[in-house]
Design a protein around this motif. Structure first.
Motif, PDB file in Angstrom:
ATOM      1  N   LEU A   1       2.117   5.276 -10.231  1.00 28.86           N
ATOM      2  CA  LEU A   1       2.763   5.312  -8.982  1.00 28.86           C
ATOM      3  C   LEU A   1       2.021   6.107  -7.886  1.00 28.86           C
ATOM      4  O   LEU A   1       1.311   6.938  -8.384  1.00 28.86           O
ATOM      5  N   ARG A   2       2.322   6.015  -6.558  1.00 35.62           N
ATOM      6  CA  ARG A   2       1.638   6.757  -5.632  1.00 35.62           C
ATOM      7  C   ARG A   2       3.074   7.304  -4.964  1.00 35.62           C
ATOM      8  O   ARG A   2       3.217   6.982  -3.682  1.00 35.62           O
ATOM      9  N   PRO A   3       3.737   8.095  -5.315  1.00 38.89           N
ATOM     10  CA  PRO A   3       5.065   8.598  -4.727  1.00 38.89           C
ATOM     11  C   PRO A   3       4.736   9.471  -3.712  1.00 38.89           C
ATOM     12  O   PRO A   3       3.663  10.143  -3.520  1.00 38.89           O
ATOM     13  N   ASP A   4       5.884   9.735  -2.830  1.00 40.58           N
ATOM     14  CA  ASP A   4       5.792  10.999  -1.622  1.00 40.58           C
ATOM     15  C   ASP A   4       5.543  12.153  -2.308  1.00 40.58           C
ATOM     16  O   ASP A   4       6.067  12.506  -3.490  1.00 40.58           O
ATOM     17  N   LEU A   5       5.431  12.992  -1.659  1.00 39.84           N
ATOM     18  CA  LEU A   5       5.264  14.664  -2.026  1.00 39.84           C
ATOM     19  C   LEU A   5       6.563  15.240  -1.161  1.00 39.84           C
ATOM     20  O   LEU A   5       6.682  15.281  -0.117  1.00 39.84           O
TER      21      LEU A   5
ATOM     22  N   MET B   1       5.637   5.338  -2.279  1.00 41.98           N
ATOM     23  CA  MET B   1       6.167   6.439  -1.590  1.00 41.98           C
ATOM     24  C   MET B   1       7.264   6.541  -0.741  1.00 41.98           C
ATOM     25  O   MET B   1       8.063   7.312  -0.603  1.00 41.98           O
ATOM     26  N   LYS B   2       7.586   4.976  -0.398  1.00 44.29           N
ATOM     27  CA  LYS B   2       8.938   4.780   0.467  1.00 44.29           C
ATOM     28  C   LYS B   2       9.894   5.096  -0.465  1.00 44.29           C
ATOM     29  O   LYS B   2      11.073   5.370  -0.255  1.00 44.29           O
TER      30      LYS B   2
ATOM     31  N   LEU C   1       0.681  -1.266  -0.102  1.00 44.09           N
ATOM     32  CA  LEU C   1       0.061  -0.074   0.006  1.00 44.09           C
ATOM     33  C   LEU C   1       1.061   1.390   0.032  1.00 44.09           C
ATOM     34  O   LEU C   1       0.513   2.260  -0.415  1.00 44.09           O
ATOM     35  N   ILE C   2       2.090   1.127   0.605  1.00 46.05           N
ATOM     36  CA  ILE C   2       2.806   2.372   0.610  1.00 46.05           C
ATOM     37  C   ILE C   2       4.302   2.233   0.056  1.00 46.05           C
ATOM     38  O   ILE C   2       5.133   3.042   0.289  1.00 46.05           O
TER      39      ILE C   2
ATOM     40  N   ARG D   1       8.192  13.353 -10.185  1.00 51.43           N
ATOM     41  CA  ARG D   1       7.158  12.773  -9.271  1.00 51.43           C
ATOM     42  C   ARG D   1       5.704  12.777 -10.139  1.00 51.43           C
ATOM     43  O   ARG D   1       5.075  11.817 -10.141  1.00 51.43           O
TER      44      ARG D   1
END
Lengths: 528, 528
Positions: B507-511, B461-462, B457-458, B499
């Motif tokens: 993808l669901r990258p970090d901000l 973003m890691k 799930l994460i 990003r």
């Protein structure tokens, strides 16, 4: 963790056609709220709980559970800091589940507890630990989560998803930090220019209908929505439609006059400032139904004001200094809030730094450090605790300012769920023995997420499951019924399970530890 | 950032029917790889780029771009540390884009650069900066990402999604830390019992077909896949099917004999240990096509061995101490690896702690601290740098061990993208002047994600966009063509864009910072 409970070692098979018999007085909207909740939990109970398989008791099933009886005693549906959220849950060996509560909101908490107790593997549903008796009520009336929708805009669905999670964690206040310097997403009807110019984009807005939808959705889960209109600092976005009201805006190097970019504060010497804010507050007092209204008041930069010749002259003429200037503006805001029928809530600076002479109804939110809680209590005001050194969820994930050196966040390190869990809102309070479980001046607390580094894609994992660690402190208290501090070792299995429940609710929460540790309770412990 | 480039200020409208003319020699699978890549980029170029709107040059369009000509000169499709990834990209005013490369993998890099240059708003596509000339090649041959699929299992799709992102960041090595103490997801055909007993569940496995699929998917993006089989520590999961081979397993308090739970190391005095590992390595040398094979060797606990009476007796009889015992096991592993036709890669302890007498072909991966890089170079061995104090992506996000006190991660603080970006693999190297851009013993580096606190799930973003900060250091070097250190201030707009490209890739990258800062370049800077 409920306040008190006893469990047996039998279990009941839960019928696939589990019937909800939900009874509330007809007054107000109590019955309507209850029926909506019962329908929702009926659906939840028809779906798998998403938990790992557990060892089943060897004992044969004690019987079948066919009916959940929910009895709400009073028709009071006022949702505020006096709401009675207590409930009583009993399941007897003969297979009857009875939830009794004084208010419909107490019944919601009982339904959530009941739903969490029923194991639903997808193949079968059963309720272990029967016979079961729970008497439960919260330690603190105010169990909040602050979400900043100005640095990053979040959709109505993003917000509703968090409300679903809050209900699982029995948290009952959404502190909606709705506007700030970076954007003004709220579409006011008396001042539509604020969002027309101040929103990030025409799509990144909250209309009156959005706001009311969120309030209703929250209410159906027993959650209050407290809006914040933060002034006179944190107002750059206001100036995009009202440039004459802002001083020390973006023309200056931001770090000399503000905590973060973009800089700019409303000019308290311009009568237009209090007029604009007042008109907005009066309108919003009719949109938001909660008795509280948060007027901000944090991080007002004095240099920003003293640098302006016309403000310096104003202060000289009045014989006041910058803190008195700021205090005067705050006092006007508090009065407007009261005149609008609301209780003013303010960040701590208004009291501790600008020395606003506050009415005793005013509520002070402490954020800079947990040490300041006792300062508020000393002045006999009520406090909401959200200390950055414990309960700020955005800390420790790297700096967002673009600089050659400042790579860390200002409030390092990261606040782990364990660190959050060990904060006791009663720490160092005069007049509170270490074994006391409450203090009349501590309403409760909030975890806070400022969204410089969070957007929709990662919102869930920034909030959950860590917010729930504070949720348990605020519901159950840091100490158990015998006065012993609760431990992270005991809490960890509950956090593991809560995370899986949230995934089942469609969230993408953070992982607190690897699957091996979840599969092997006690296997990842360490005594230091 | 390409090695060297010149741009003009015209722009070309890109045809909706942009044609790819992709030419490669027929030898090996060069042409097949190229056509697959051209098809993929054709699809990418037909979709919006997901970037924010940008100010367009006022200059009228210089013409239309109808064709991309890709010319691969050689049919060599060996993907290893000698692969030529250089490319040349030219777009003239008259509207022809030409990518020339010695290898098909260089052409991939050129296609990625071309795709990143074409703005695709959804309404139109255009290429700014024409005429355009780019000569590009990587500073380091080894630009890796280490993913641990043992503490947490990731699906094949999860892994492919990371490979897509790596291609965007021009990273070319997936170091697959495939098995460890927590689980053994790899389904060996010679030792199927390892995953039958050692996988988290029958669903959480990688079959031969999965492995080959991942290798092929990576190859189609110019990415090598180097598997790691970490022994003799980090092997608890092996013991679930081979209990006789493990010592100091879970019966002991784990922290006395291991870096993390579950404890347990293969018994080097039991001939079955090297037999089992050897058989697995020999089999896997045929599945994995890369010339390298990583044999682990980190964090071997000496007390674990000295505490065992039969091992103590063995050492006494042989006249060796624990480090010599460990070194002997490692040497056997290295030899088996060589006999299987592979270059052994090992974590640094084998060299610096156990003093293994290594063949000069051996590659040493430094992780404990950047200071150790020079120790490896001094011994004239080749190094891969992945120092925990710069490039460990799992640091600073709270402790996962359940303890009364240890709430922080062992490698606090969080490694921000800025911190990652400032690490220079050449730091403090004897024989490398500060303005040198490479060192013959530094193959490159890897960012590493250990997955105690990461699941599907994460995951994105890691890893992202932080991995790409290392990606740019490894492709472009810490210093520009004039020897000046690249700055985070200059890199930030590229990370913002990267990003958004990754979001477009699903993808669901970090901000890295809020939208306001992205919309106002320079607005969130700070000189400290």
């Amino acid at each position: 963790m409920p306040r008190s409970f006893t469990t047996g070692n039998g279990h009941l098979q839960v019928s696939q056609n589990l019937r909800f018999n939900c009874q509330a007085p007809k007054g107000n909207d109590a019955n309507q709220l209850l029926q909506t909740a019962c329908e929702r939990y009926k659906k939840v109970l028809s779906q798998p709980d998403g938990l790992l398989p557990e060892a089943r008791t060897k004992e044969a099933a004690a019987g079948q559970l066919n009916t959940v009886l929910v009895i709400v005693k009073k028709d009071n549906t006022k949702l505020d800091d006096k709401t009675d959220e207590s409930y009583d849950l009993r399941v007897s060996q003969n297979g009857e589940a009875i939830i009794t509560a004084n208010s419909v909101f107490g019944a919601f908490r009982g339904l959530e507890t009941f739903a969490q107790l029923v194991r639903r593997t997808g193949k079968e549903s059963y309720l272990p630990g029967v016979p079961l008796q729970i008497q439960d009520s919260p330690s603190y009336a105010h169990r909040g989560l602050m979400l900043d929708t100005a640095r990053t805009y979040f959709s109505v669905d993003d917000i509703k998803r968090q409300l679903n999670a809050m209900a699982v964690a029995k948290m009952n206040v959404l502190h909606w930090h709705i506007v700030d310097s970076q954007s003004f997403p709220l579409v006011s009807e008396v001042h539509p220019e604020l969002s027309e110019k101040g929103a990030y984009s025409p799509d990144m807005i909250y209309t009156k209908r959005d706001v009311q939808g969120i309030i209703q959705y929250a209410r159906e889960r027993g959650i209050r929505v407290i809006p914040e209109f933060d002034t006179p600092a944190h107002t750059y976005a206001w100036s995009l439609s009202h440039p004459d009201l802002l001083v020390c805006g973006k023309n200056e190097p931001w770090d000399k006059v503000a905590a973060e970019p973009p800089s700019g504060q409303l000019d308290p010497t311009n009568p237009g400032s209090i007029k604009l804010v007042g008109e907005l507050l009066r309108e919003q007092a009719t949109w938001f139904t909660d008795p509280y209204m948060h007027v901000g008041g944090d991080e007002v930069n004095q240099k920003c004001y003293t640098d302006q010749p016309h403000i310096a002259q104003h202060m000289q003429e009045k014989g006041i200094n910058a803190t008195q200037l700021i205090a005067g503006f705050a006092q006007q805001l508090h009065n407007i809030t009261r005149e609008s029928g609301k209780v003013p809530v303010t960040w701590e600076e208004a009291l501790l730094e600008y020395k606003v002479d506050m009415g005793k109804d005013t509520i002070v939110q402490v954020w800079t450090t947990a040490d300041h809680v006792k300062e508020v209590v000393k002045k006999d005001l009520r406090a909401i605790v959200s200390p950055a050194n414990f309960w700020y969820l955005d800390c420790g994930q790297g700096g967002w300012v673009n600089t050659a050196k400042g790579f860390n966040s200002w409030c390092d390190p990261f606040k782990s769920w364990q660190h959050i869990y060990t904060y006791d809102p009663l720490t160092n309070l005069t007049g509170t023995g270490n074994d006391d479980k409450s203090h009349p001046n501590i309403l409760g607390g909030e975890v806070a997420l400022w969204t410089e580094k969070t957007d929709s894609l990662i919102l869930d994992m920034k909030l959950w499951p860590r917010a729930a660690a504070a949720g348990e402190v605020l519901w159950s208290g840091r100490r158990d019924i015998n006065g012993n501090e609760r431990t992270t070792v005991n809490a960890q299995p509950r956090i593991f399970k809560l995370r899986r429940r949230l995934v089942q609710h469609g969230l993408r929460p953070d992982l607190i530890s690897m699957l091996w540790c979840e599969l092997h309770p006690g296997g990842c412990e360490l005594e230091l």
